[in-house]
Design an enzyme around this catalytic site. Structure first.
Site, PDB file in Angstrom:
ATOM      1  N   HIS A  92      10.168  16.909 -42.066  1.00 32.90           N
ATOM      2  CA  HIS A  92       9.991  15.982 -40.942  1.00 32.90           C
ATOM      3  C   HIS A  92      10.412  16.731 -39.681  1.00 32.90           C
ATOM      4  O   HIS A  92      11.546  17.210 -39.587  1.00 32.90           O
ATOM      5  CB  HIS A  92      10.831  14.719 -41.138  1.00 32.90           C
ATOM      6  N   GLU A 145      20.183  14.797 -47.582  1.00 36.08           N
ATOM      7  CA  GLU A 145      20.273  14.243 -46.225  1.00 36.08           C
ATOM      8  C   GLU A 145      21.544  14.816 -45.597  1.00 36.08           C
ATOM      9  O   GLU A 145      22.654  14.572 -46.078  1.00 36.08           O
ATOM     10  CB  GLU A 145      20.324  12.717 -46.269  1.00 36.08           C
ATOM     11  N   HIS A 186      16.821  17.232 -45.313  1.00 36.37           N
ATOM     12  CA  HIS A 186      16.397  16.183 -44.384  1.00 36.37           C
ATOM     13  C   HIS A 186      17.557  15.798 -43.465  1.00 36.37           C
ATOM     14  O   HIS A 186      18.620  16.400 -43.491  1.00 36.37           O
ATOM     15  CB  HIS A 186      15.923  14.953 -45.161  1.00 36.37           C
ATOM     16  N   GLU A 188      13.784  16.210 -37.932  1.00 39.27           N
ATOM     17  CA  GLU A 188      15.013  16.370 -38.713  1.00 39.27           C
ATOM     18  C   GLU A 188      15.302  17.862 -38.778  1.00 39.27           C
ATOM     19  O   GLU A 188      14.814  18.576 -39.657  1.00 39.27           O
ATOM     20  CB  GLU A 188      14.832  15.737 -40.092  1.00 39.27           C
TER      21      GLU A 188
END
Length: 644
Positions: A247, A471, A379, A250
C-alpha cells in the site's frame, strides 16, 4: 467485449477523417522517412501522448511521413500508443510509448533529426513480444528496429534514458561519515534505487539488485538479494522474501527494508557472526516497494499530512492486497471433499478477465521463478502480526477464526516477530495495538477482518511459501524523526523472523540413481497441506516441534514414509532425504487428487496465462477482442496489427 471509452471513440472518429501514413499492406515500407542526418526545421513538440519525452523539439515530415501535428494525432499509430498500456494491462509501459514517440515525433536538434538507437528497440522487442503474443497482436510495423532506428555510429540516442533519469547519479554521504552510516530518512524512488545499488556494489560478493518487473507508471520493482552466491539458487539453501509498501501510503516497511539492506551489508563486512551465518545459509530477497506509484502520491502530501487512503492504491486505482486470485474460496470447497488435494491450487481462468495490476503479475511471476519458503509483507495502520487465512471460511462473517492446516507453524512464525518487538510486548492497553495485547499481538487474519484477494493467502495456497503480515505501527506515514525508533523496534524481529526459515526439515528427493525428482510431494500426516520439491529435488518443510510422519511420493515411484522428531529447541532444519524406488509393474499410479483442476503437474506460469480464453488466437476469421478499439477508423483501421 469491452467498449472503447468515450474519449477514445472521439479520437478514433477524428482519425478516420484525417488518415496518416499507414502501410498496412506494404512490408517494404512505403512510409520510410528522412535519413538520420537529413536537415530539418525544428518545431516545438506539442503531442500530449509524447509530452514526457526527454526532448521538446521535433520536425515534419516525421519518419512516417506525417506532415503536420494534426496528421500525427489522427493516425492509427498515435492512437495505438495512447491506448497500448491499457491493452497490455500496464506491461512494458511507458517504454513502448516512449519508443513509439521517438518515431512519430522524432527528436530534432540543431536543424537535424536524430533517430532512436536500434539496440534499444531490439532489447525492448525481446522483452515485450510475449505481451503482444498474449493478446494475439502483431508487433507494430513502425517499431521495426531495422527500418526506423539507427546505430551509434549514426548519432542515435536512447529514448528510454528518462526511465533511468537521476538513478545513476551518486549521492555523497555526509562528510566525515563512514560507508556503514545509515541515514534514517524517507527515500524518494530515485534515492531508494541509488541506496540499494550502492549497497549491492559495496557487498558485490554477497549481494546484487534485480528488477522483477515494472509498476503501471513504469518504475522498476527493484529487489536487493543477499546470498553467498547471489543470482542463483543453491542446493538446500532456503529462500526468504520480505515485501514492503504494497500500500503506497504505508511507508514504514519500505524504509525498514532499505535500512535492513544496508545493515546486512555493513554487519557482514564487519564480521558479525550472526549476520554472516544468516547470509551464508539463506538467500534473502528484499522488495522495499511493491507500489512505488502509490508512494509518489502519498509522498506528495508528506508525512503527517497524508490521509488514510491517499496513495494506498496503485496507478490503476487497484488495491494490490485485494488483487491476487481468491484461492481461499476454492480451498474451502476442496477441503470438504475427501481425498482431493487442496494445495498448489491453480489460478482460475476467470481471474484474468478482471483488472490485474502489473505489480501483482510481477510478484506472481517472481514466486514462480524462485522456490520461496518464507515471506513477510510489511504494512502500517496498527501494531500486530497477522497470519492466514485472511478470508473467512463463512464469507458472510466479517470476523471469524479461519485457520490453515499449518495453524501451529503460523503462530510460531508470528510470535517469532511479535515476541521480540518491544512495543508489541508493551503491557499497556492504551498504546497503539493495545487491543491485541491479550492475544500476544498476533491474530488470525480473518479473525481480525475478512477480505479476499490477499497476498498471504495466495502464497500459501498457490506455492510452498508461508507468508505473514506485519503491521508496523498506527501511523501509516510516520514523520522522519520517528524512523530511527521504528528501526530499533523492528531490527531484531526482522532478523529473528528470517532465521525461522531454518525450522522444520529439509532434504533431497532422488531416484535410485541419485537423480533429483522435481515436483515430488512431501506430505505430513495430520497436516492437509503438501509442499513440492524444487527443480533440483531439494525441499524445505516448516514444521513445529514434535513427532511427525513424513511421506515423499511422486508419479511412477513407490512412496517412502519416515518418522521425524523435531526437538523444541532445535533451530536448524533437520536433514531428511528420500530415495524413491520406481514402481515395478503396471502403469504409473498417479497421486490421489492429481486430476483436480489446476495442478496436473507443474503450475501454469502467470505470464503465460494472464489473459485467459478471451485472448487466445482467433479462429474462423474472427477479430481479436481489442479490434473494437479501432473499428471507427473505417478503411484506415490498423490491419498491420492483425496476425491472421
Amino acid at each position: 467485449m469491452r467498449p472503447p471509452p468515450p474519449l477514445l471513440l472521439t479520437m478514433l472518429v477524428l482519425a478516420a477523417a484525417r488518415p496518416g501514413c499507414e502501410p498496412a499492406w506494404d512490408p517494404e515500407g512505403a512510409c520510410s522517412g528522412p535519413a538520420a542526418a537529413d536537415s530539418a526545421t525544428c518545431v516545438d513538440l506539442q503531442l500530449q501522448t509524447c509530452s514526457d519525452v526527454t526532448y521538446n523539439r521535433t520536425a515534419f515530415p516525421t519518419l512516417l511521413q506525417h506532415r503536420t501535428r494534426a496528421a500525427v494525432e489522427s493516425s492509427s499509430e498515435y492512437i495505438l500508443l495512447s491506448v497500448l498500456h491499457h491493452l497490455l494491462e500496464g506491461q512494458c509501459n511507458p517504454d513502448l510509448r516512449l519508443l513509439g514517440c521517438a518515431v512519430l515525433a522524432p527528436r530534432c536538434e540543431g536543424g537535424r533529426v536524430r533517430r532512436p538507437c536500434r539496440h534499444v528497440c531490439g532489447a525492448l522487442r525481446e522483452a515485450c513480444q510475449p505481451a503482444f503474443d498474449a493478446i494475439d497482436m502483431a508487433w507494430p510495423y513502425f517499431l521495426d528496429c531495422g527500418r526506423y532506428f539507427s546505430g551509434p555510429e549514426e548519432g542515435c540516442y536512447d529514448p528510454l534514458e528518462k526511465l533511468r533519469g537521476g538513478l545513476d547519479v551518486e549521492e555523497a554521504l555526509p562528510s566525515g561519515y563512514p560507508p556503514t552510516f545509515i541515514q534514517f530518512t524517507h527515500h524518494s524512488y530515485a534515492q531508494m534505487v541509488r541506496v540499494l545499488r550502492r549497497t549491492a556494489a559495496r557487498c558485490a560478493h554477497i549481494s546484487k539488485t534485480y528488477s522483477i518487473g515494472r509498476s503501471f507508471d513504469g518504475r522498476d520493482l527493484l529487489v536487493i538479494e543477499f546470498s553467498s552466491r547471489p543470482g542463483q539458487h543453491e542446493l538446500m539453501e532456503p529462500e526468504v522474501k520480505l515485501i514492503g509498501n504494497i500500500h503506497g501510503n504505508e511507508v514504514a516497511g519500505r524504509e525498514m527494508l532499505i535500512y535492513l539492506a544496508q545493515y546486512l551489508c555493513s554487519e557482514y563486512l564487519l564480521g558479525n557472526p550472526r549476520i554472516q551465518r544468516l547470509l551464508n545459509t539463506t538467500r534473502i530477497h528484499l522488495l522495499p516497494s511493491m507500489n512505488p506509484d502509490g508512494y509518489e502520491v502519498a509522498a506528495a502530501e508528506g508525512a503527517g499530512y497524508n490521509g488514510w487512503t491517499s496513495g494506498r492504491q496503485n496507478a490503476q486505482n487497484l488495491d494490490l492486497n485485494r488483487n491476487f486470485p481468491d484461492l481461499t474460496s476454492e480451498y474451502y470447497r476442496l477441503a470438504s471433499v475427501r481425498g482431493v488435494r487442496s494445495d498448489h491450487i491453480a489460478i482460475p481462468q476467470h481471474y484474468w478477465w478482471g483488472k490485474v495490476a502489473p505489480e501483482t503479475k510481477a510478484v506472481m511471476k517472481w514466486m514462480r521463478a524462485i522456490p520461496f519458503v518464507l515471506s513477510a509483507s510489511l504494512h502500517g495502520g496498527d501494531l500486530v502480526v497477522s497470519y492466514p487465512f485472511d478470508f473467512s471460511k463463512h464469507p458472510q462473517e466479517e470476523k471469524m477464526f479461519s485457520p490453515t492446516p499449518d495453524e501451529k507453524m503460523f503462530k510460531l512464525l508470528a510470535r517469532a516477530y511479535a515476541d521480540v518487538h518491544p512495543m508489541m510486548m508493551d503491557r499497556s492497553e492504551n498504546r497503539c495495538g493495545g487491543n491485541f495485547l491479550k492475544r500476544g499481538s498476533i491474530i488470525n487474519g480473518a479473525d481480525w477482518y475478512s477480505f479476499t484477494g490477499g497476498m498471504s493467502d495466495f502464497n500459501y495456497l498457490h506455492s510452498n511459501c508461508f507468508e505473514i503480515t506485519v503491521e508496523l505501527g498506527c501511523v501509516k506515514f510516520p514523520p522522519e524523526e520517528a524512523l530511527y525508533t521504528i528501526w530499533q523496534h523492528n531490527k531484531e524481529p526482522l532478523l529473528n523472523f528470517m532465521e525461522m526459515v531454518h525450522r522444520g526439515i529439509k532434504g533431497m528427493v532422488m531416484d535410485k540413481f541419485g537423480k533429483p525428482v522435481k515436483n515430488a510431494r512431501i506430505l505430513v500426516k495430520g497436516i492437509r497441506h503438501d509442499i513440492t520439491t524444487a527443480p533440483d529435488g531439494d525441499y524445505w518443510r516448516l514444521l513445529p516441534p514434535g513427532a511427525h510422519i513424513v511421506i515423499a511420493q511422486a508419479p511412477g515411484y513407490s512412496k517412502v514414509i519416515k518418522k521425524v522428531i523435531i526437538p523444541s529447541r532445535m533451530k536448524r532444519a533437520g536433514r531428511v532425504d528420500f530415495i524413491l524406488q520406481p514402481l515395478r509393474t503396471g502403469p504409473h499410479k498417479f497421486l490421489p487428487g492429481s486430476r483436480r483442476g489446476g495442478l496436473g503437474g507443474e503450475p501454469q506460469e502467470p505470464d503465460q496465462e494472464p489473459l485467459g480464453a478471451r485472448r487466445q488466437p482467433t479462429t474462423g476469421g474472427s477479430k481479436p477482442w481489442w479490434w473494437s478499439y479501432f473499428t471507427s477508423l473505417g478503411q484506415h483501421q490498423p490491419r498491420w496489427l492483425l496476425k491472421y
